[in-house]
Structures are given as C-alpha cells and as structure tokens.
Design a protein around this motif. Structure first.
Motif, mmCIF file in Angstrom:
data_model
loop_
_atom_site.group_PDB
_atom_site.id
_atom_site.type_symbol
_atom_site.label_atom_id
_atom_site.label_comp_id
_atom_site.label_asym_id
_atom_site.label_seq_id
_atom_site.Cartn_x
_atom_site.Cartn_y
_atom_site.Cartn_z
ATOM 1 N N ALA A 104 5.904 9.416 3.972
ATOM 2 C CA ALA A 104 4.753 8.991 3.171
ATOM 3 C C ALA A 104 4.361 7.592 3.615
ATOM 4 O O ALA A 104 5.190 6.827 4.106
ATOM 5 N N CYS A 105 3.112 7.257 3.430
ATOM 6 C CA CYS A 105 2.624 5.930 3.790
ATOM 7 C C CYS A 105 3.098 4.892 2.781
ATOM 8 O O CYS A 105 2.840 5.022 1.577
ATOM 9 N N MET B 5 6.228 9.281 10.473
ATOM 10 C CA MET B 5 6.052 8.198 9.507
ATOM 11 C C MET B 5 4.961 7.230 9.963
ATOM 12 O O MET B 5 4.090 6.825 9.182
ATOM 13 N N LEU B 6 5.001 6.853 11.229
ATOM 14 C CA LEU B 6 4.010 5.920 11.747
ATOM 15 C C LEU B 6 2.623 6.559 11.799
ATOM 16 O O LEU B 6 1.614 5.900 11.519
ATOM 17 N N LYS B 7 2.568 7.826 12.152
ATOM 18 C CA LYS B 7 1.283 8.526 12.161
ATOM 19 C C LYS B 7 0.672 8.536 10.763
ATOM 20 O O LYS B 7 -0.550 8.377 10.597
ATOM 21 N N ARG B 8 1.527 8.697 9.761
ATOM 22 C CA ARG B 8 1.033 8.698 8.377
ATOM 23 C C ARG B 8 0.481 7.330 8.001
ATOM 24 O O ARG B 8 -0.561 7.216 7.352
ATOM 25 N N ILE C 190 6.902 -1.099 7.482
ATOM 26 C CA ILE C 190 6.277 0.214 7.389
ATOM 27 C C ILE C 190 7.328 1.279 7.096
ATOM 28 O O ILE C 190 8.345 1.379 7.769
ATOM 29 N N GLY C 191 7.074 2.059 6.068
ATOM 30 C CA GLY C 191 7.885 3.200 5.706
ATOM 31 C C GLY C 191 6.936 4.318 5.276
ATOM 32 O O GLY C 191 5.729 4.205 5.468
ATOM 33 N N SER C 192 7.432 5.332 4.653
ATOM 34 C CA SER C 192 8.846 5.555 4.377
ATOM 35 C C SER C 192 9.198 6.976 4.763
ATOM 36 O O SER C 192 8.324 7.825 4.911
ATOM 37 N N LEU D 63 0.843 -1.195 0.000
ATOM 38 C CA LEU D 63 0.000 0.000 0.000
ATOM 39 C C LEU D 63 0.876 1.243 0.000
ATOM 40 O O LEU D 63 1.713 1.416 0.892
ATOM 41 N N VAL D 64 0.676 2.105 -0.986
ATOM 42 C CA VAL D 64 1.484 3.323 -1.106
ATOM 43 C C VAL D 64 0.554 4.484 -1.417
ATOM 44 O O VAL D 64 -0.267 4.400 -2.335
ATOM 45 N N GLU D 65 0.692 5.554 -0.659
ATOM 46 C CA GLU D 65 -0.130 6.730 -0.973
ATOM 47 C C GLU D 65 0.405 7.412 -2.229
ATOM 48 O O GLU D 65 1.609 7.408 -2.505
#
Length: 371
Positions: free
Chosen positions: A245-246, A279-282, A258-260, A227-229
């Motif tokens: 970014a997610c 990053m984690l919040k995103r 989880i990144g990035s 999954l990438v925004e």
C-alpha cells in the motif's frame, strides 16, 4: 530458580514498548532493570508514523490516548527524536474511497479528534506533488512522526532505570536466567521482546509480519504530510498473502520514507525484490515524481501480530510474576506510551486510563500451558 534480586521489576526488551514500560514504572518510584541483547528489532526497523487507527473501538481508544501522550512528551523530547506533528492525509482515489474517508471522519470526530475532509481542489493545494485525479482526502491533524530509536534512549535515561546488555534464555515467573548462567529476580518480570518472545514463551500466539521500507536521498521538501492510501487499512489487516500500500512519510532531513508491505510468516531478513518493486510502483502511482528520486537504502523488519490484532498487555494467566507487553504489529511505536500506562497501572494496582479487557493476555491464553 535460585536468583539474586536485582530490582523491583525486570523488563526484558529495550525496544520502544519495553522502554516505555520501564519509564512508566520508574516514574512510579520502582527500581527497574532493563535487559536487552541489542540484536535490534521492530523499533529500529519501523517507520515512526504516529497515527490514530479506528478498525475497532479498542484500537481507536488506545491509539488516540497514546497520541495524546506523544504530544505531552513532545516538548521534552530531544531534537534527535525528530518529533513532528505533520498530520496524515488518507487519500481517496475514487468516490467510494471518499465515502470511506467521510465515515472515518465521523468515527474520529465522535472521539474528539482533529480531522477534516478535503475535496479534490483542497487536496491539490495541500500536496501538489500528488497525482491530479484523486477525489480528496481525510486530514488527521494530530498525527505525527518520530525517530523511535532515539526516543528509547530518552525513555531509559531515568534515575530508577538500569540498562544492561544481556541475553535472557529462560523465564521462571519473576526471575530470569541469562546466557552467562546468572539468575536474576525481581518483584515482576515484563516481557517486551516483540516477535522474539516466542523463544521464551512458546505458548504465545504471535505471528511475524515482515515489512520493507525504502528511504530516498535528501531533496527540497515537496511533501508536508504523511500520505497514506485508504486501501492501507485493508492491506494492513489482510489475513493471507503479501500485500502493499502507498505510505509516504516526509522526514525532517528532506528524505522520503516509502512503504509499506506485509508478508505473513516470513522470518527471512532479506529484501524481497518483487514485493519491493510492487511497493514502489504503488507509491509512484500516487506521487509520480518519486520515479525521479534516488533511493539510498532499503531494509526489512518483523512485526509481532496477535490473532485478534490487539496487543497483549497484562499478567500472563499461567505464569505468576510474568507480565506481557507484546503483539502490537504495526502500531508498536504509536501505542507504546498508552500500552506502558495500561501495564503499569495494572502492575501497581491503579485504575487504568482505559478499559483493559480487550488487551488482557488471558483472552488468547485461556488454558494453562506447560511451561
């Protein structure tokens, strides 16, 4: 430099790009000596996301060709390489991003790539863990994931490749000097040491881009695609300042990677707690359930970025006998097989599978440097 000839080609650096170059040259019958200091680099720290990017025609051509190479390799890769063709979902948070997804679909489809535009309902059916108000996504079916360090071992297990632990401290055309004083020569030297290449070639215009990743504990699989925004591309190529970014990748183990994040200019190997929190919040913004999972490890790594975003693949214009395979930034694992074929074709005087002009080092090293 008086040096003992040890091979047809010396490859300096045993990351995924150096290993792929060694394999491509060995498959052409050349004897290859791989020298690496085992310090670890971007390959060990990378996410292992195999994806097509289309910011420009050269990037699209190289990544699409490389993805086909990965699919050709797939049946021969050992299980430990963890290759999966799970596809990427580029997530659209609003109508504007959904329009961007449609434009991306048009570009990729024109290149013959498997992609499908999903509306909101289809996206919820594909990935129920995502937040409910997303407008849709672009599904790129040919993308995948891999565990790159084990691929390196597979690539280097070839009868024409010898691997040696050694630190190269000087380059002199097609010869090298090691930290222990030995001098080795070959018909050509390929430099593939990522951001560390600047210590041997100070004239190379490479900039470090630091990234951080986090991996969770093992859970029942609830996410199937990477999954990438859609904001990732803007973030990935932002010229100044740190960005996040997610990017969420399901691993075959049941873990989530989880990144990035990206930070320019930093060589500090430590974790930036503030950026990690962003990053984690995103990521939780897109997959709320992540907030309940346990993290077991986080780490950082350095990507080597060139000024124009394209790798340097080909002969050094001012150091006869030296060849470069550098500057892949975040696409080194993806484009390693294509990069290796472009370099090997040039070195062996073959017709390259893609136009090489966008990747030739001379575009960034136009004037002779004092070596």
């Amino acid at each position: 430099m008086n040096a003992r000839r040890c091979a047809d080609v010396i490859v300096v650096g045993a990351g995924i790009v150096g290993a792929a170059c060694a394999r491509a040259l060995a498959q052409r019958g050349l004897e290859v000596q791989v020298l690496d200091d085992y310090r670890g680099g971007a390959t060990a720290a990378g996410m292992g996301h195999l994806l097509v990017l289309d910011d420009n025609p050269a990037e699209l051509a190289l990544s699409a060709y490389s993805l086909q190479c990965w699919r050709d390799w797939a049946p021969r890769l050992p299980a430990g390489c963890a290759y999966r063709n799970n596809g990427t979902l580029w997530l659209a948070a609003d109508a504007e991003e959904l329009a961007l997804a449609a434009a991306k679909q048009q570009r990729l489809s024109t290149h013959g790539l498997d992609c499908e535009l999903l509306g909101a309902a289809a996206l919820r059916a594909a990935e129920p863990a995502l937040r409910a108000d997303l407008h849709g996504a672009l599904k790129v079916g040919g993308d995948g994931i891999v565990y790159a360090p084990n691929v390196v071992d597979w690539l280097l297990a070839h009868e024409h490749i010898r691997r040696c632990r050694a630190q190269v401290v000087e380059l002199d055309g097609a010869a090298v000097r090691l930290a222990d004083g030995r001098r080795l020569a070959a018909g050509a030297v390929v430099l593939a040491t990522g951001i560390d290449a600047g210590a041997l070639c100070p004239e190379l215009p490479l900039t470090p881009k630091k990234g951080q990743l986090l991996i969770t504990d093992r859970y029942p699989r609830e996410i199937r695609h990477t999954l990438v925004e859609l904001g990732y591309v803007k973030s990935a190529h932002q010229a100044t300042g740190p960005s996040v970014a997610c990017n969420i990748q399901p691993r075959p183990t049941g873990q989530l990677l989880i990144g990035s994040s990206r930070q320019f200019g930093s060589r500090d190997p430590g974790i930036d707690g503030t950026l990690l929190a962003r990053m984690l919040k995103r990521a939780v913004h897109y997959v709320p359930g992540l907030a309940t999972l346990n993290a077991i490890r986080c780490w950082s790594g350095l990507r080597a970025a060139s000024p124009d975003g394209q790798p340097l693949l080909g002969p050094h214009p001012h150091r006869p006998g030296l060849w470069l395979a550098l500057g892949h930034e975040g696409l080194g694992i993806t484009t390693a097989p294509g990069s290796a074929e472009l370099l090997a074709a040039q070195l062996c005087d073959e017709r390259p599978p893609l136009p090489v002009a966008p990747f030739l080092p001379q575009r960034l090293l136009p004037e002779a440097a004092d070596a």
